[in-house]
Design an enzyme around this catalytic site. Structure first.
Site, mmCIF file in Angstrom:
data_model
loop_
_atom_site.group_PDB
_atom_site.id
_atom_site.type_symbol
_atom_site.label_atom_id
_atom_site.label_comp_id
_atom_site.label_asym_id
_atom_site.label_seq_id
_atom_site.Cartn_x
_atom_site.Cartn_y
_atom_site.Cartn_z
ATOM 1 N N HIS A 176 0.807 -1.216 0.000
ATOM 2 C CA HIS A 176 0.000 0.000 0.000
ATOM 3 C C HIS A 176 0.840 1.266 0.000
ATOM 4 O O HIS A 176 0.437 2.280 -0.589
ATOM 5 C CB HIS A 176 -0.973 -0.029 1.186
ATOM 6 C CG HIS A 176 -2.080 -1.017 0.994
ATOM 7 N ND1 HIS A 176 -2.082 -2.258 1.591
ATOM 8 C CD2 HIS A 176 -3.199 -0.955 0.240
ATOM 9 C CE1 HIS A 176 -3.161 -2.918 1.225
ATOM 10 N NE2 HIS A 176 -3.864 -2.151 0.412
ATOM 11 N N GLU A 190 -16.378 0.769 -4.575
ATOM 12 C CA GLU A 190 -16.236 -0.657 -4.271
ATOM 13 C C GLU A 190 -17.508 -1.387 -4.687
ATOM 14 O O GLU A 190 -18.625 -0.946 -4.387
ATOM 15 C CB GLU A 190 -15.977 -0.841 -2.774
ATOM 16 C CG GLU A 190 -16.069 -2.275 -2.284
ATOM 17 C CD GLU A 190 -15.062 -3.205 -2.932
ATOM 18 O OE1 GLU A 190 -15.472 -4.304 -3.362
ATOM 19 O OE2 GLU A 190 -13.863 -2.830 -3.019
ATOM 20 N N ALA A 238 -17.129 0.118 -11.025
ATOM 21 C CA ALA A 238 -16.363 1.326 -11.297
ATOM 22 C C ALA A 238 -16.540 1.809 -12.729
ATOM 23 O O ALA A 238 -16.572 3.027 -12.983
ATOM 24 C CB ALA A 238 -14.881 1.078 -10.993
ATOM 25 N N ASP A 259 -6.809 0.063 -7.161
ATOM 26 C CA ASP A 259 -6.397 -0.988 -6.215
ATOM 27 C C ASP A 259 -7.251 -2.225 -6.485
ATOM 28 O O ASP A 259 -8.190 -2.528 -5.759
ATOM 29 C CB ASP A 259 -6.592 -0.474 -4.783
ATOM 30 C CG ASP A 259 -6.113 -1.474 -3.741
ATOM 31 O OD1 ASP A 259 -5.390 -2.412 -4.104
ATOM 32 O OD2 ASP A 259 -6.488 -1.311 -2.561
#
Length: 549
Positions: A301, A343, A378, A397
């Site tokens: 990350h 998400e 998305a 991500d």
């Protein structure tokens, strides 16, 4: 001498408990039920194989092609049973109920304890296909024999054609109902294992009920006893497996993930498993693939987020990142005003909010008032609700592009939407998989970004232990004992011809592992994985995905 005429033996006529003209309707009802069950078996195999092995396109192609071939074989083999069509159909349905109902259990067991499920998948596809293929010819024989009981004047020349049309119509409509019932009823309510077992029980009851009621007078006493015994045994096996399915699933999960499974939930999108002892950094698995390795997730990350924050970073968009760990790193910058996390699975975000270890790991990122979560695909979100927003930084991500469900978010079209969402001087960073383990996939992502109008800066980071995101072919690693690659590849990009500088922002917080020197070293190591011949790779698009895992 004139021979006396030879009289042919009388043709056997099926004696039915209902009028011969009414036989067609209960038979068509059973065809409808059996077709629905058959399609559920197919979809169960495709769904579970995609989860266990990966690459849903390949698994669907294998299951469907093998099964259709086997159906043709089953139709030919059914010729041998035409003289005993009633008992033959009853036994075929009992075998189909047992094999189809237990297929998910056996496939999962093979993966959990043997580490290999491809051969089991092909074997079940063959067996189920052969039995499904035998259904229609046997039912056709039964209907024709029932029709022979009608008076000659009542039979018309087009009876056979009409019977075939009715059978196929019931078969296709049943397949439609089964195909809709699987994702909307069986999967969310019962799950894959219990759903297959219940489907098998329905299949057995329908097949045995038809033969033992409508064609019982066509059975010998021995055949009737055999049929009853076989179906009672099948139903007993399916019922016992249904009762024990939770214990089986727990044991199989321990075999896959170890004894430290703390949370295991099925959301509408995937299976989410959290492992690790209380008080220790957890590991997070999504559909069996390692997404967060608690011991060294900071390496991933930090490398993903902080190079992209070198510049304006007031507004940040995170695509994926439902675990909250990328948001944790973004929120360490005091200049951040708003963070939007897109998400797909609300269950992951809920777990990241409520699980004590995960929430501690992401430092309660989702409780920060600057963070907003959009539960959406998305791609659709950027075309719709997100089209009017502009961001200084976009962080992708996502799982490896070789995993089929994420492939469209690594396409040229998606990156075109990302470019529209960037403010002037904005940057995007993409997790592109392991550059050392899958260089072609990594550099295809780079070529796709360039094709969408970005200038790219490749770099990577190394992990201490297991890889962050297991690749799409899980079975191969399970059999070899490997847990995935030990490095992560990233691409920092900006619209135009000039790639963004690779470094850390002046206001970057103190980091645990990432330094400017390590970024430079990671960029050099990644560059060495490029094709030495300099061959240009084609970009990946929605209609022509290029990622092979």
């Amino acid at each position: 001498m004139i021979d006396s005429p030879v009289t042919a033996p009388p043709k056997r006529v099926t004696r039915l408990p209902v009028r011969p003209s009414a036989v067609r309707y209960p038979v068509l009802a059973v065809v409808f039920v059996c077709a629905a069950c058959g399609l559920v078996y197919e979809l169960e195999l495709v769904a579970l194989a995609s989860y266990l092995i990966g690459d849903s396109v390949t698994q669907a192609s294998v299951v469907l092609s093998v099964m259709v071939f086997a159906m043709g074989v089953g139709s030919l083999l059914a010729k041998q049973l035409r003289c005993h069509a009633a008992v033959g159909f009853g036994l075929v349905e009992a075998g189909l109920a047992l094999i189809g109902g237990c297929s998910a259990l056996v496939l999962y067991a093979a993966f959990a304890w043997l580490g290999e499920s491809r051969y089991v998948l092909v074997a079940f596809s063959l067996a189920i296909g052969v039995l499904i293929g035998a259904e229609i010819p046997l039912l056709m024989s039964l209907i024709q024999r029932a029709e022979s009981a009608r008076s000659p004047g009542a039979r018309e020349k087009d009876d056979a054609a009409g019977t075939v049309a009715d059978l196929f119509a019931a078969d296709y409509v049943g397949a439609l109902v089964g195909g809709l019932a699987f994702p909307f009823l069986l999967l969310p309510w019962l799950g894959q294992l219990t759903g297959a077992l219940v489907t098998g029980a329905v299949n057995a009851v329908a097949g045995a009920g038809l033969v033992l009621w409508l064609f019982r007078r066509d059975l010998t006493a021995r055949a009737r006893t055999l049929l009853i015994a076989v179906n009672v045994t099948v139903l007993a096996v399916l019922a016992t497996a249904t009762v024990l399915v939770d214990d089986f699933e727990s044991a199989a999960r321990r075999a896959v993930y170890g004894d430290s499974v703390r949370v295991a939930v099925h959301t509408r999108q995937q299976e989410v498993v959290v492992t690790g002892e209380r008080g220790t950094p957890p590991d997070l698995f999504l559909d069996g693939r390692l997404r967060v390795a608690g011991q060294d997730e900071h390496r991933y990350h930090e490398a993903l987020v902080h190079p992209a924050m070198n510049g304006a970073h007031a507004r940040v968009l995170i695509v994926g990142g439902g675990d909250g760990l990328a948001a944790r790193e973004v929120l360490r910058y005091p200049g951040v005003e708003a963070v939007t996390v897109v998400e797909l699975d609300p269950g992951v975000v809920d777990l990241a909010r409520t699980d004590p270890e995960l929430a501690a790991l992401n430092r309660q990122a989702f409780r920060d008032p600057r963070v907003q979560v959009a539960y959406a695909d998305a791609f659709r979100w950027l075309r719709g609700a997100g089209a009017s927003h502009r961001y200084d930084v976009v962080i992708s991500d996502l799982p490896d592009p070789g995993i089929t469900s994420s492939t469209k978010l690594y396409s040229e079209e998606f990156y075109g939407l990302v470019a529209r969402a960037l403010a002037d001087g904005g940057r995007v960073v993409v997790h592109a998989g392991s550059a050392s383990a899958r260089p072609r996939t990594y550099w295809t992502v780079e070529a796709t970004l360039r094709s969408a109008g970005f200038a790219t800066r490749p770099y990577g980071a190394s992990g201490r232990a297991a890889g962050f995101a297991a690749g799409p072919d899980r079975a191969e690693r399970a059999s070899t004992g490997e847990r995935g690659p030990r490095d992560w590849g990233f691409l920092l990009a900006a619209p135009g011809r000039r790639p963004p500088p690779l470094g850390l922002a002046a206001d970057a917080p103190v980091l645990r592992s990432l330094t400017t020197g390590r970024l430079v070293t990671g960029a050099r190591s990644t560059e060495r994985t490029r094709d030495p011949d300099g061959a240009a790779l084609p970009p990946s698009t929605l209609v022509h995905p290029r990622y092979d895992g």
